[in-house]
Each structure stands twice: as C-alpha cells, then as structure tokens.
Design an enzyme around this catalytic site. Structure first.
Site, PDB file in Angstrom:
ATOM      1  N   GLU A   1      28.643  43.844  25.206  1.00 51.67           N
ATOM      2  CA  GLU A   1      29.973  44.332  24.808  1.00 51.67           C
ATOM      3  C   GLU A   1      29.972  45.844  24.602  1.00 51.67           C
ATOM      4  O   GLU A   1      30.894  46.546  25.005  1.00 51.67           O
ATOM      5  CB  GLU A   1      30.425  43.640  23.515  1.00 51.67           C
ATOM      6  CG  GLU A   1      30.837  42.204  23.729  1.00 51.67           C
ATOM      7  CD  GLU A   1      31.121  41.495  22.402  1.00 51.67           C
ATOM      8  OE1 GLU A   1      32.207  40.939  22.271  1.00 51.67           O
ATOM      9  OE2 GLU A   1      30.258  41.518  21.512  1.00 51.67           O
TER      10      GLU A   1
ATOM     11  N   GLN B   1      31.108  76.400  28.127  1.00 47.89           N
ATOM     12  CA  GLN B   1      30.192  75.930  27.087  1.00 47.89           C
ATOM     13  C   GLN B   1      30.518  74.483  26.694  1.00 47.89           C
ATOM     14  O   GLN B   1      29.658  73.761  26.212  1.00 47.89           O
ATOM     15  CB  GLN B   1      30.290  76.851  25.868  1.00 47.89           C
ATOM     16  CG  GLN B   1      29.313  76.525  24.771  1.00 47.89           C
ATOM     17  CD  GLN B   1      29.175  77.677  23.792  1.00 47.89           C
ATOM     18  OE1 GLN B   1      28.605  78.717  24.102  1.00 47.89           O
ATOM     19  NE2 GLN B   1      29.715  77.512  22.607  1.00 47.89           N
TER      20      GLN B   1
ATOM     21  N   ASN C   1      26.648  36.798  18.768  1.00 52.03           N
ATOM     22  CA  ASN C   1      27.571  37.607  19.560  1.00 52.03           C
ATOM     23  C   ASN C   1      26.838  38.510  20.550  1.00 52.03           C
ATOM     24  O   ASN C   1      25.804  39.089  20.215  1.00 52.03           O
ATOM     25  CB  ASN C   1      28.433  38.463  18.623  1.00 52.03           C
ATOM     26  CG  ASN C   1      29.316  37.597  17.747  1.00 52.03           C
ATOM     27  OD1 ASN C   1      29.756  36.529  18.162  1.00 52.03           O
ATOM     28  ND2 ASN C   1      29.537  38.043  16.520  1.00 52.03           N
TER      29      ASN C   1
ATOM     30  N   SER D   1      26.771  77.192  20.032  1.00 57.34           N
ATOM     31  CA  SER D   1      26.421  75.948  20.712  1.00 57.34           C
ATOM     32  C   SER D   1      24.985  75.546  20.444  1.00 57.34           C
ATOM     33  O   SER D   1      24.507  74.545  20.945  1.00 57.34           O
ATOM     34  CB  SER D   1      26.631  76.114  22.222  1.00 57.34           C
ATOM     35  OG  SER D   1      25.913  77.241  22.688  1.00 57.34           O
TER      36      SER D   1
ATOM     37  N   ASN E   1      25.167  84.112  31.793  1.00 64.30           N
ATOM     38  CA  ASN E   1      25.998  83.297  32.682  1.00 64.30           C
ATOM     39  C   ASN E   1      25.167  82.613  33.772  1.00 64.30           C
ATOM     40  O   ASN E   1      25.327  81.416  34.026  1.00 64.30           O
ATOM     41  CB  ASN E   1      27.097  84.155  33.315  1.00 64.30           C
ATOM     42  CG  ASN E   1      28.026  84.735  32.262  1.00 64.30           C
ATOM     43  OD1 ASN E   1      27.943  84.362  31.090  1.00 64.30           O
ATOM     44  ND2 ASN E   1      28.895  85.648  32.666  1.00 64.30           N
TER      45      ASN E   1
ATOM     46  N   LYS F   1      27.587  31.923  14.685  1.00 69.40           N
ATOM     47  CA  LYS F   1      27.819  32.877  15.769  1.00 69.40           C
ATOM     48  C   LYS F   1      26.568  33.623  16.239  1.00 69.40           C
ATOM     49  O   LYS F   1      25.718  33.997  15.453  1.00 69.40           O
ATOM     50  CB  LYS F   1      28.844  33.928  15.313  1.00 69.40           C
ATOM     51  CG  LYS F   1      30.230  33.391  15.114  1.00 69.40           C
ATOM     52  CD  LYS F   1      30.914  33.052  16.422  1.00 69.40           C
ATOM     53  CE  LYS F   1      31.263  34.308  17.177  1.00 69.40           C
ATOM     54  NZ  LYS F   1      32.662  34.681  17.113  1.00 69.40           N
TER      55      LYS F   1
ATOM     56  N   THR G   1      36.958  33.642  42.814  1.00 68.64           N
ATOM     57  CA  THR G   1      37.887  34.730  43.129  1.00 68.64           C
ATOM     58  C   THR G   1      39.048  34.498  42.174  1.00 68.64           C
ATOM     59  O   THR G   1      39.390  33.341  41.878  1.00 68.64           O
ATOM     60  CB  THR G   1      38.363  34.692  44.594  1.00 68.64           C
ATOM     61  OG1 THR G   1      39.054  33.459  44.831  1.00 68.64           O
ATOM     62  CG2 THR G   1      37.200  34.804  45.583  1.00 68.64           C
ATOM     63  N   HIS G   2      39.605  35.549  41.667  1.00 68.35           N
ATOM     64  CA  HIS G   2      40.672  35.452  40.642  1.00 68.35           C
ATOM     65  C   HIS G   2      40.190  34.683  39.405  1.00 68.35           C
ATOM     66  O   HIS G   2      40.995  34.070  38.709  1.00 68.35           O
ATOM     67  CB  HIS G   2      41.932  34.791  41.191  1.00 68.35           C
ATOM     68  CG  HIS G   2      42.329  35.295  42.539  1.00 68.35           C
ATOM     69  ND1 HIS G   2      43.148  36.378  42.725  1.00 68.35           N
ATOM     70  CD2 HIS G   2      41.971  34.877  43.784  1.00 68.35           C
ATOM     71  CE1 HIS G   2      43.308  36.602  44.031  1.00 68.35           C
ATOM     72  NE2 HIS G   2      42.591  35.711  44.694  1.00 68.35           N
TER      73      HIS G   2
ATOM     74  N   TYR H   1      32.741  83.276  35.286  1.00 65.74           N
ATOM     75  CA  TYR H   1      32.391  82.529  34.081  1.00 65.74           C
ATOM     76  C   TYR H   1      33.467  82.680  33.010  1.00 65.74           C
ATOM     77  O   TYR H   1      33.998  83.769  32.778  1.00 65.74           O
ATOM     78  CB  TYR H   1      31.035  83.011  33.524  1.00 65.74           C
ATOM     79  CG  TYR H   1      30.687  82.312  32.228  1.00 65.74           C
ATOM     80  CD1 TYR H   1      30.019  81.096  32.238  1.00 65.74           C
ATOM     81  CD2 TYR H   1      31.082  82.831  30.991  1.00 65.74           C
ATOM     82  CE1 TYR H   1      29.736  80.430  31.055  1.00 65.74           C
ATOM     83  CE2 TYR H   1      30.810  82.172  29.801  1.00 65.74           C
ATOM     84  CZ  TYR H   1      30.138  80.969  29.844  1.00 65.74           C
ATOM     85  OH  TYR H   1      29.872  80.310  28.686  1.00 65.74           O
TER      86      TYR H   1
ATOM     87  N   LYS I   1      28.629  70.922  27.932  1.00 72.22           N
ATOM     88  CA  LYS I   1      27.332  70.386  27.523  1.00 72.22           C
ATOM     89  C   LYS I   1      27.401  69.053  26.803  1.00 72.22           C
ATOM     90  O   LYS I   1      26.708  68.096  27.171  1.00 72.22           O
ATOM     91  CB  LYS I   1      26.580  71.405  26.677  1.00 72.22           C
ATOM     92  CG  LYS I   1      26.223  72.567  27.543  1.00 72.22           C
ATOM     93  CD  LYS I   1      25.431  73.625  26.931  1.00 72.22           C
ATOM     94  CE  LYS I   1      25.447  74.793  27.888  1.00 72.22           C
ATOM     95  NZ  LYS I   1      26.818  75.253  28.249  1.00 72.22           N
TER      96      LYS I   1
ATOM     97  N   SER J   1      27.333  36.829  12.784  1.00 72.49           N
ATOM     98  CA  SER J   1      28.583  37.200  12.137  1.00 72.49           C
ATOM     99  C   SER J   1      28.365  37.127  10.643  1.00 72.49           C
ATOM    100  O   SER J   1      27.611  36.292  10.148  1.00 72.49           O
ATOM    101  CB  SER J   1      29.685  36.237  12.568  1.00 72.49           C
ATOM    102  OG  SER J   1      30.682  36.165  11.573  1.00 72.49           O
TER     103      SER J   1
HETATM  104  N1  ARG Z   1      26.314  79.340  25.464  1.00 70.24           N
HETATM  105  C1  ARG Z   1      26.958  79.792  26.643  1.00 70.24           C
HETATM  106  C2  ARG Z   1      27.358  78.594  27.517  1.00 70.24           C
HETATM  107  O1  ARG Z   1      26.970  77.563  27.221  1.00 70.24           O
HETATM  108  C3  ARG Z   1      26.057  80.690  27.413  1.00 70.24           C
HETATM  109  C4  ARG Z   1      26.750  81.652  28.309  1.00 70.24           C
HETATM  110  C5  ARG Z   1      27.523  82.606  27.499  1.00 70.24           C
HETATM  111  N2  ARG Z   1      27.944  83.704  28.260  1.00 70.24           N
HETATM  112  C6  ARG Z   1      28.811  84.573  27.767  1.00 70.24           C
HETATM  113  N3  ARG Z   1      29.122  85.552  28.509  1.00 70.24           N
HETATM  114  N4  ARG Z   1      29.346  84.418  26.596  1.00 70.24           N
HETATM  115  O2  ARG Z   1      28.088  78.721  28.454  1.00 70.24           O
END
Ligand code: ARG
Length: 495
Positions: free
Chosen positions: A316, A348, A311, A43, A130, A309, A175-176, A343, A351, A303
C-alpha cells in the site's frame, strides 16, 4: 533585524578564509543577510549529500588546472592534501557544516582554504558554482543510477524465481477485473519482468545523457583560462562507449540544463507506476475474497483494534509513494518552464525532489525484491520468505466466470464456423451454464450439442483450464511451453 544588520556593520572579513557566505562576494555588500534569508537561500542541509561528487569534481578540475599550467604543482598537491583531510572529516562526522556558507560547494571550499591557504582559493579558477553544481548532480546521479540498475535486476530475478516455480499454476486472467481467460501464474509474473526490463533499459539510456560534463562552462559563457575540458571529462569517467570524452557543448545550456534530472525522474515515475500496479495486485490477491497469495508477516502490520487483521502496508505504501514520485516529476518539469537562460537560483530547488525520488525508488525496489523473492538464508544458501502461492485457490477462481468460453468458440471455428457465429453460439452455452449454476465443462455433451451439432466428446479437453492454457502456444502466449522459452530468455539476460 539585529543592530549590526540595521546599521550595515558586517563583521570584518578575515583575510585568509571564508567564514561566512557574505565573504565570498563581500566587498559589494553593505549589510549581511538576515537569518531568515540565510535559511531561505541555503541548501547545505540537503545538498551536503553531494560532497563526494563535489570533491571528485574539484580534484579533477585541479588536476587539469595544474596540467595546463594554470596553477602550480605545489598548489595542486596542497589541494589534494586538503581534500583528503576533508574527506576523512566528513566520513568521521567531524566536518562542521555551516548554514552561513550556504551550500556544499562553499562549505568545502572554505574548509579547504582554512586547511591549505591560498591554494584553496585558487581552486575556483575558471570555474563557477553554476557549472560546479551541475557537474556534481550529474556525477552523483550517475552513481545512483548504477545502484538502481542493480536493484532492478534483483527485482527481476525475484520475479523470475517465483515464475519458475509456478509455470503450471493457473489463475484467472482478468480484463476489466472480470474473469477473462486462464493464464499461468508464471506468465503473470513475467509480465512484470518485461516492465522492469524496460525500466532498466530506460535508466541506461538516461545515464548516457546524465554522464556529460558541464564543468568548464564557468558561470555561463565559458572562461578565459586555457582549460582542457575533455581531460576533466575523462578523469571523471564521463566518456562514451568508445572512451570519447562527453562534454556539454554549449556553456549556456550546460549550466542551466536539468533535462537529465527530469528524464531520470520520468523514468523513475514509470518504474514506480509498474511497482504500484504490482502492489495493487498483491493487495487484491491477498484479500480474503481472493486468497491467492500470502506475503511474509514482516511486510504486514496488524490493526490496533481488529485482532484478526494483517494489513499489506508495504504494497500500500509503495502504491502511495508512487504518487509522491510522480509529484516530483511535475515539480521538476514546472521548475524549468519559466526560466530564461542561463543559470537561475530556481535550480537549487531541483535537489530535494531528485534526492527523494532516488531514495524512494531505491527503497521500494529493494523491499519488493525481498518481499516477492525472499531473502537469502546463508545457512541453506536459498532464498526464503518470498510470496506464498495458493495454487488451489487460484485454480478454483479460474473455474468461476467461464474462463474457457473463448476456447469453445475457437473449437467451433476449427469445425468451420465463422468466429462471430461461434461467439454467439457460445454466449448461449454460457447462459445455459449460468442457469444450471455450473461451469461450461460441466454441461452434458447432449446439452452442448444442442448449441451446435458438430460438438463432440473432445470438446471437454479444450474446456479444461489446462487444455485452454496449453492451446495458447503462440510466441508470447501463456502456454507453459512458451512461458519456459521466456523464462530461459530472462535467465540468460539476467545472468
Ligand atoms: N546551491 C546552488 C544550487 O544548488 C549552487 C549554485 C549557485 N550559483 C549561484 N550563482 N548562486 O544551484
């Protein structure tokens, strides 16, 4: 699979540093991870944005470990020194993020150990990734909520600015999407201020539950070291209004709870929905059929084929991006539904949706504040380039569609007619006006009196747009007197 992988010949681990993730728990593993699995599980290329929170959390943890006599003062000093160096490396862009080290936490810890040796390895005492990651995300999100609060305020100020200049400007209220009754354009703008004020309040409420410390829960069950969790919470500013430490009270919940992220994304979704409604109105209002407003050219695009145009791409896109944020809410809430305590690596996946929600919301609020209220011109000290209001077009539109029909009914009620009868009488008057292709206010008195004998000359006062507006002088109504009361309230609130 490479030959080394197939035969389980992992490279020998070095003794004083974590070069690859496998070495974080290596002795048990007979073969290294395949490149595909590495890529799939890592990650770091998105969670590296948590680096400041990660370092802040680690420093607070190390400070507490030293204060509790769990690590030495020298080790604490080494950790501080190492983290200062890592901070400057990351800021300078010279820090080398390694996919092999999976995530932001292992990357920073490995570099720390490389820089300060055993002290770096002691940092993880009484801690797990964790509780570390849960702490990092909370710290990071708290900061983002504060930025979002500022942006929400800016947007409200922009709307109040526009409202202040347009208290007496009348447009048809719908309204509407059918012409209903005349309203002040300021009143219309202030309706959005109410929505964004609630969003700001919701963000503050979410912040209280974000700002609670998981650290010290370790992997899931707490730890055998004599940690002082409240001290860490205070160091990190995780305190309530009275300065009391805010610490997660159940280790299993602490490491696995992502309610705070879901709540935030729900609040963000609702805020985006408000932006999207405003966007939709801007788009309608700037269409040729309405022509109520213009937005500055820098928020529009041309455009490639139609030279005439302009836009409304920005509104939007905001409308479109609302779908994306609402999607993230669905993603996060679904992410949690099947997870047993505590956990799981599923987490993960919290994120990217969370980060994208924050980015999208911040950009959208910023761009709307500027598009609506304009940008500060330092030379004049005034905001310029906000939306341009075409008051005559709005009034013309309000004159179509019998927007003052309710006023005529109210007029008859004041003469003693029951409202339902008045309503029916006015329906006949509207029908007549439609036949004559004119507004109610253009019907001669004799014709109006044909519908009810008690109608007198003063009826024209209530049939006018301005008369209609002024008459709605109840709390929260559109009469300019009421709108000014609300403007003053918002100004004071936003000061
Ligand atoms: N990169 C992990 C997460 O975002 C960190 C925690 C990982 N913990 C583990 N026991 N593998 O959750």
């Amino acid at each position: 699979m490479s030959k080394a992988q197939a035969t389980g010949n992992a490279p020998a681990p070095s003794h004083n540093q974590l070069d690859t993730k496998a070495q974080a728990w290596s002795a048990l593993f007979s073969e290294p991870m395949s490149d595909l699995v590495k890529r799939y599980t890592s990650s770091v290329f998105f969670d590296k944005r948590l680096w400041q929170a990660d370092i802040a959390g680690s420093l607070a943890h190390a400070e507490m470990l030293a204060a509790q006599g769990i690590i030495s003062a020298e080790d604490h000093a080494s950790i501080q020194r190492g983290m200062a160096q890592i901070t400057s490396e990351i800021e300078a862009g010279s820090f080398e993020w390694k996919l092999d080290l999976e995530d932001v936490h292992l990357n920073i810890e490995a570099r720390l150990t490389q820089l300060v040796g055993d002290a770096g390895k002691r940092l993880h005492t009484g801690r797990s990734r964790n509780d570390q990651v849960a702490t990092d995300v909370r710290l990071w999100l708290r900061g983002e909520i504060d930025l979002i609060a500022d942006l929400l305020k800016e947007l409200q100020v922009s709307l109040v600015d526009v409202a202040e200049q347009n208290v007496e400007v009348i447009l048809p209220g719908f309204t509407h999407l059918q012409v209903a009754q005349p309203v002040s354009f300021a009143h219309h703008m202030l309706a959005y201020v109410e929505m964004f004020a609630r969003d700001a309040e919701r963000m503050q409420d979410v912040r209280r539950r974000v700002n609670v410390l998981p650290l010290g829960s370790a992997a899931l069950a707490g730890t055998t070291y004599p940690l002082d969790r409240e001290r860490v919470a205070r160091t990190l500013g995780m305190v309530d209004a009275n300065g009391g430490a805010m610490v997660c009270q159940n280790s299993l919940d602490a490491v696995s709870d992502r309610d705070f992220a879901i709540e935030f994304t729900a609040a963000a979704s609702l805020c985006m929905v408000h932006v999207s409604r405003l966007a939709e109105e801007l788009i309608i209002w700037m269409s040729q059929n309405f022509g109520f407003i213009k937005i500055a050219d820098r928020f529009t695009t041309g455009s490639s084929i139609m030279p005439q145009k302009k836009n409304p791409d920005v509104p939007e896109l905001a409308r479109g991006k609302t779908g994306r944020v609402v999607g993230h809410l669905m993603g996060l809430i679904t992410l949690m539904k099947g997870q047993p305590l505590a956990y799981n690596k599923d987490n993960q996946e919290d994120k990217e949706p969370l980060f994208d929600t924050v980015d999208t919301l911040k950009d959208t609020l910023r761009i709307f504040a500027e598009m609506v209220g304009g940008q500060m011109n330092p030379a004049t000290g005034k905001k310029e380039g906000g939306i341009t209001v075409n008051a005559p077009a709005m009034e013309q539109a309000a004159l179509k569609g019998y927007a003052t029909a309710t006023d005529l009914a109210d007029y008859l009620v004041k003469k003693g007619l029951p409202f339902r009868d008045a309503h029916e009488t006015v329906a006949h008057a509207v029908k007549a006006a439609t036949t004559h292709a004119c507004d109610l206010s253009e019907l001669p008195l004799a014709v109006l009196q044909g519908f009810h004998p008690q109608i007198e000359k003063d009826v024209y006062e209530c049939l006018s747009l301005r008369g209609s507006l002024n008459a709605r002088n109840t709390l929260g109504g559109t009469a300019p007197a009421q709108v000014r009361v609300q403007l003053a309230r918002h100004r004071a609130r936003l000061a």
